[in-house]
Design a protein around this motif. Structure first.
Motif, short mmCIF file in Angstrom:
data_model
loop_
_atom_site.label_atom_id
_atom_site.label_comp_id
_atom_site.label_asym_id
_atom_site.label_seq_id
_atom_site.Cartn_x
_atom_site.Cartn_y
_atom_site.Cartn_z
N GLU A 151 0.83 -1.20 0.00
CA GLU A 151 0.00 0.00 0.00
C GLU A 151 0.87 1.26 0.00
OE1 GLU A 151 -2.88 -0.06 3.11
OE2 GLU A 151 -3.72 -1.99 2.52
N TYR A 180 -14.15 3.71 -4.02
CA TYR A 180 -14.52 2.77 -2.97
C TYR A 180 -16.01 2.89 -2.64
CZ TYR A 180 -14.41 0.16 1.40
OH TYR A 180 -14.65 -0.76 2.39
N GLU A 191 -13.43 -7.25 -0.16
CA GLU A 191 -12.10 -7.49 -0.73
C GLU A 191 -11.94 -6.77 -2.07
OE1 GLU A 191 -14.17 -9.89 0.32
OE2 GLU A 191 -13.18 -10.38 2.22
N ARG A 192 -12.97 -6.84 -2.93
CA ARG A 192 -12.89 -6.17 -4.23
C ARG A 192 -12.92 -4.65 -4.06
NH1 ARG A 192 -16.55 -8.63 -8.89
NH2 ARG A 192 -14.99 -7.59 -10.19
N ARG A 194 -11.69 -3.02 -1.55
CA ARG A 194 -10.35 -2.64 -1.11
C ARG A 194 -9.38 -2.64 -2.29
NH1 ARG A 194 -5.86 -5.36 -0.28
NH2 ARG A 194 -4.27 -4.46 1.08
N CYS A 195 -9.47 -3.67 -3.15
CA CYS A 195 -8.58 -3.75 -4.31
C CYS A 195 -8.77 -2.53 -5.21
CB CYS A 195 -8.88 -5.03 -5.10
SG CYS A 195 -7.75 -6.38 -4.73
N ALA A 199 -6.03 0.18 -6.12
CA ALA A 199 -5.59 0.19 -7.52
C ALA A 199 -5.94 1.50 -8.23
CB ALA A 199 -6.23 -0.98 -8.26
N SER A 245 -0.06 -9.78 -7.66
CA SER A 245 -1.02 -9.47 -6.58
C SER A 245 -2.35 -9.06 -7.17
CB SER A 245 -0.48 -8.36 -5.68
OG SER A 245 -0.61 -7.10 -6.31
N ASP A 246 -3.41 -9.25 -6.38
CA ASP A 246 -4.75 -8.86 -6.82
C ASP A 246 -4.81 -7.36 -7.10
OD1 ASP A 246 -5.65 -11.44 -6.59
OD2 ASP A 246 -6.49 -11.17 -4.58
N VAL A 247 -4.12 -6.57 -6.29
CA VAL A 247 -4.17 -5.12 -6.46
C VAL A 247 -3.56 -4.71 -7.80
CG1 VAL A 247 -3.32 -2.91 -5.57
CG2 VAL A 247 -4.18 -4.64 -3.99
N THR A 250 -5.77 -5.75 -10.66
CA THR A 250 -6.91 -4.83 -10.74
C THR A 250 -6.49 -3.50 -11.34
OG1 THR A 250 -7.95 -5.87 -8.82
CG2 THR A 250 -8.71 -3.67 -9.39
N GLU A 279 -14.34 -2.86 -12.50
CA GLU A 279 -13.40 -1.99 -11.79
C GLU A 279 -13.15 -0.70 -12.56
OE1 GLU A 279 -12.51 -6.32 -10.80
OE2 GLU A 279 -12.90 -5.16 -12.63
#
Length: 349
Positions: A151, A180, A191-192, A194-195, A199, A245-247, A250, A279
């Protein structure tokens, strides 16, 4: 270690208690009543339980079954004490959760050996569980530190991009927070959300590959310059591609597609509707709205209310109608966010 013995016979209870107590490896507690034993077991953590088979309140099979219903006694060894060698009884006892059997009349040596072995097993089991819990805490701590570092890097990189784009007013931070709220408003998982929040600040990372003469031009771009400016989405996607990573994955979707339009007239791939990653649909609204509210060398800052009406008016053409509805539904929170940002800017000035 602690042992509970349940038997309605005082003589058997005394004998079992003395033989096990003589081992000197555990505290022994003896109870005549199965119901009292269930209540006591809820309050105290025992490492081994011995239950007599035949008792007036409830038999040993039922007591075993009830103990096993408690998560605390799912793995605790339970010995059934019985003078009955009937196979059906033993099958029922095992089905209820009995670990082992001791036959009456008791052989003290055998009794002590069985109890010692089961307590050693329980001790090893407990130590393993404690080590697993410690390892879990260590992994969670290490993961948390990795996430915090990820982060931090993202936000510092986003700040660098913002300076590169000539804006130090917190555009990427506001885009992240508004994104967000919209993501939450359309029902995406925490979780999504936050991603997307993490991102979103990288949506314009590709602008580091655009020439200053175009990026900082005070007037309107020529068609040729506009085409070069539009390359920032592809540059950004290439910078972020193949993320682990997911971030970052994304962020790649957002960088590539945040200039697509719901009606298919956007760029670079002319995607339309739900073919545009959700997204990117979310961030597109936050990006355009905050850009309208921000002053740039080539334009004035729009009043907040006017910018809001513009976004709402573009539902179904530029923007996903569901995302616009979420934007409108969270409007009070968005205006509070803008007011807080303005207040911080005044204080900093």
């Amino acid at each position: 270690m602690r042992v509970l013995i349940v038997d309605d016979s005082r003589s058997s209870l005394a004998f079992l208690g003395n033989v096990i107590g003589a081992l000197g490896i555990a505290e022994v507690e003896c109870l005549l009543s199965p119901r009292a034993a269930l209540k006591r077991a809820e309050l105290a953590g025992f490492d081994l339980v011995l239950v007599d088979h035949v008792m007036p309140e409830m038999d040993g099979v039922e007591l075993t079954r009830r103990l096993r219903h408690s998560p605390s006694y799912r793995l605790v060894p339970i010995i059934m004490v019985t003078s009955d060698n009937d196979r059906a009884l033993r099958v029922n006892a095992i089905a209820a959760g009995a670990t082992d059997f001791i036959n009456k009349p008791f052989d003290p040596t055998e009794l002590q050996a069985r109890v010692s072995n089961l307590l050693a097993l329980r001790r090893a089991q407990t130590e393993l569980a404690e080590k697993a819990a410690w390892l879990k805490r260590e992994v969670e701590s290490a993961t948390r530190h990795l996430v915090e570092r990820e982060e931090e890097i993202i936000w510092r990189l986003a700040r660098a991009i913002e300076y590169r784009d000539g804006d130090t007013g917190g555009h990427v931070s506001r885009v992240a927070q508004i994104s967000y709220l919209i993501a939450e408003g359309i029902g995406l998982s925490p979780e999504r959300c936050r991603c997307i929040y993490l991102a979103a600040p990288l949506h314009d990372i590709g602008k580091i590959g655009i020439a200053d003469a175009i990026l900082s031009k005070p007037g309107k771009l020529t068609p040729a310059e506009l085409e070069l400016m539009r390359e920032h989405v592809s540059i950004g996607a290439r910078i972020l591609e193949n993320g682990s990573s997911d971030v970052i994955r994304t962020a790649e979707l957002i960088a590539q597609s945040h200039h697509e339009r719901w009606d298919g007239t956007g760029y670079p791939d002319r995607l339309s509707g739900t073919d545009i990653p959700v997204e990117a649909r979310v961030v597109a609204i936050a990006d355009v709205f905050d850009a309208l509210c921000s002053e740039r060398p080539y334009k004035r800052a729009w009043p907040v209310g006017e910018a809001c009406r513009e976004v709402i008016g573009l539902a179904g053409t530029h923007f996903d109608p569901a995302c616009v509805a979420a934007f409108e539904a969270r409007w009070s929170e968005i205006t509070a966010l803008l007011s807080a940002t303005e207040a911080r800017t005044r204080l900093a000035g």
